[in-house]
Design an enzyme around this catalytic site. Structure first.
Site, PDB file in Angstrom:
ATOM      1  N   HIS A 127      -8.486   3.838   8.632  1.00  0.00           N
ATOM      2  CA  HIS A 127      -9.059   2.599   8.114  1.00  0.00           C
ATOM      3  C   HIS A 127     -10.508   2.396   8.565  1.00  0.00           C
ATOM      4  O   HIS A 127     -11.306   1.814   7.835  1.00  0.00           O
ATOM      5  CB  HIS A 127      -8.210   1.392   8.538  1.00  0.00           C
ATOM      6  CG  HIS A 127      -7.078   1.100   7.620  1.00  0.00           C
ATOM      7  ND1 HIS A 127      -5.836   1.657   7.772  1.00  0.00           N
ATOM      8  CD2 HIS A 127      -6.995   0.325   6.506  1.00  0.00           C
ATOM      9  CE1 HIS A 127      -5.033   1.231   6.806  1.00  0.00           C
ATOM     10  NE2 HIS A 127      -5.715   0.433   6.024  1.00  0.00           N
ATOM     11  N   ASN A 159       0.844  -1.198   0.000  1.00  0.00           N
ATOM     12  CA  ASN A 159       0.000   0.000   0.000  1.00  0.00           C
ATOM     13  C   ASN A 159       0.885   1.256   0.000  1.00  0.00           C
ATOM     14  O   ASN A 159       0.780   2.134   0.865  1.00  0.00           O
ATOM     15  CB  ASN A 159      -0.934  -0.001   1.209  1.00  0.00           C
ATOM     16  CG  ASN A 159      -2.193   0.810   0.967  1.00  0.00           C
ATOM     17  OD1 ASN A 159      -2.319   1.489  -0.054  1.00  0.00           O
ATOM     18  ND2 ASN A 159      -3.120   0.775   1.917  1.00  0.00           N
TER      19      ASN A 159
END
Length: 462
Positions: A346, A315
């Site tokens: 998140h 990521n």
């Protein structure tokens, strides 16, 4: 848990592809996601060929990218996309009404792109050049974007569904046709025998990434469903399986969970490349590179010999965002604050917080071990190989241990998992931090130096 065969579909997006969803046995929202990304890929090729900078103005390119992005959002999310559009417009109002020195604060709570733009606009207008790092200086935005530029940056069809986040100045340079040219000027092409600048094509990079996407899809359809993460806390499995075997199975199920990320991120990268966005320059062998927006480096992930190396290649654009908006700006405890921000970004599932709080411990412990012992293993090739093998095994198992709660999401299975693993990584990390000397971080030294330099400039101004 998968829905039973007869369960009705649940989506606020388009139901046009519901028959295909039923035929394949895949949830409709996932079918819509893949359909939009594949259509975006075709649109990106068309965008590069027929709406390139030499064929269309920046305003037309901005408008096309924005309108298609809005359509994709509505197709995938239906009326839920109103939430996205309201947030985008509210923050545009904030950006234009707030005083520039304070603009980064209210925008920090929104998405990566808004936060990135907020910080870079704050760097360009609200701070002195002496306060900035070299990267912050390079990416600083010197003037507020127009509404069309703002909407295009946030809602363009290439990244609205799966990202990745990119820097505002890079995106504007792409729309205005300067993106590739700027990178090419960094090379002396006359020495290489060129009479004029070459014209790099992304086609090869796109085809390569589509191959990776296809392999990832096949692995997802075959491996992921056959090796569920939940099995590692199954009571029968825990009772009958020795600890070392459980560690081995943990590695297998973690590997099986990766293909869906490889698929989504690589396809998103290919879409941007197909539009002509993502050129990063020329490597030492003279090969054109299209990895400016790449979100992962699979080889470096699978061969990582340190926790840091793994994180830096997984990521990638999110890691870069966290570094730019948090790590480089945090006056104290940058590692801990960056992990906490990542958890907050998140979402609200407890598993995310278990993962990122555990990540703080393991990152600090791994750094301490590396700083105190690595130099002893560099004197000979056999010692270096031994060190690499041992650290590869430990790194891969540490990552598996850390990310398991991220997949499990809830508190109860996470605690059950850690108990079955005897909290061994937590205990080892704490012991390392208690027993080994901790060297000052380069970040802390750099922050102190920057502050000293800033104080010196202020004294001169007086």
């Amino acid at each position: 848990m998968a829905e039973p065969p007869g369960a009705p579909h649940r989506t606020t997006g388009s139901t046009l592809l519901h028959p295909l969803s039923g035929l394949l046995g895949i949830p409709l929202d996932q079918i819509n996601f893949v359909a939009c990304q594949l259509f975006a890929l075709l649109a990106a090729f068309w965008f590069r060929v027929y709406l390139g900078p030499s064929h269309a103005s920046s305003a037309v390119r901005h408008a096309f990218a924005t309108l298609f992005g809005i359509y994709f959002a509505v197709f995938c999310f239906g009326w839920y996309s109103i939430h996205l559009f309201v947030l985008v417009m509210m923050n545009y109002g904030i950006m234009n009404m707030a005083s520039i020195p304070n603009i980064h604060s209210p925008l920090m709570i929104i998405t990566q792109k808004i936060t990135t733009l907020a910080c870079q606009l704050h760097d360009g207008i609200g701070r002195q050049a002496e306060e900035l790092t070299a990267e912050q200086n390079r990416l600083a935005v010197k003037s507020r974007p127009s509404l069309l530029e703002y909407l295009s940056y946030l809602l363009n069809f290439m990244s609205i569904i799966a990202g990745p986040c990119s820097n505002y100045k890079d995106y504007i340079a792409f729309i205005e046709g300067r993106h590739v040219h700027m990178k090419l000027l960094e090379v002396n092409w006359k020495q290489k025998g060129y009479d004029r600048l070459p014209d790099p094509s992304p086609t090869g990079a796109v085809m390569y990434k589509l191959c990776i996407t296809l392999v990832s899809l096949i692995l997802f359809l075959t491996l992921t469903k056959n090796f569920p993460m939940a099995y590692i806390i199954d009571n029968e499995f825990l009772d009958k399986t020795p600890f070392l075997s459980r560690l081995g199975y943990l590695y297998v199920v973690t590997q099986a969970a990766k293909p869906k990320y490889y698929f989504a991120w690589t396809l998103a990268d290919a879409v941007n490349n197909a539009a002509g966005y993502g050129f990063s320059g020329v490597d030492e062998r003279g090969t054109f590179r299209w990895d400016l927006l790449s979100n992962l480096n699979i080889w470096n992930i699978e061969t990582a010999t340190s926790f840091k190396m793994y994180i830096e290649n997984w990521n990638i654009q999110t890691a870069a965002w966290l570094k730019r908006v948090c790590y480089d700006r945090a006056p104290w405890y940058p590692t801990a604050l960056t992990f906490i921000l990542s958890a907050l970004w998140h979402g609200i599932y407890p598993g995310y917080y278990f993962t990122f709080l555990t990540g703080i411990l393991i990152t600090l412990a791994a750094r301490a071990v590396r700083n105190n012992f690595r130099h002893y293993f560099l004197s000979s090739v056999p010692l270096k190989i031994t060190y690499d093998v041992v650290t590869w095994v430990v790194t891969q198992l540490a990552v598996c241990y850390t990310v398991a709660p991220f997949v499990m999401l809830a508190v109860e299975p996470t605690i059950k998992f850690y108990k079955s693993m005897f909290f061994h990584m937590h205990i080892l990390s704490i012991l390392v931090l208690l027993l080994l000397p901790i060297r000052p971080q380069a970040h802390s030294i750099r922050m102190a130096q920057n502050q000293a330099m800033l104080n010196s400039v202020k004294r001169k101004d007086k």
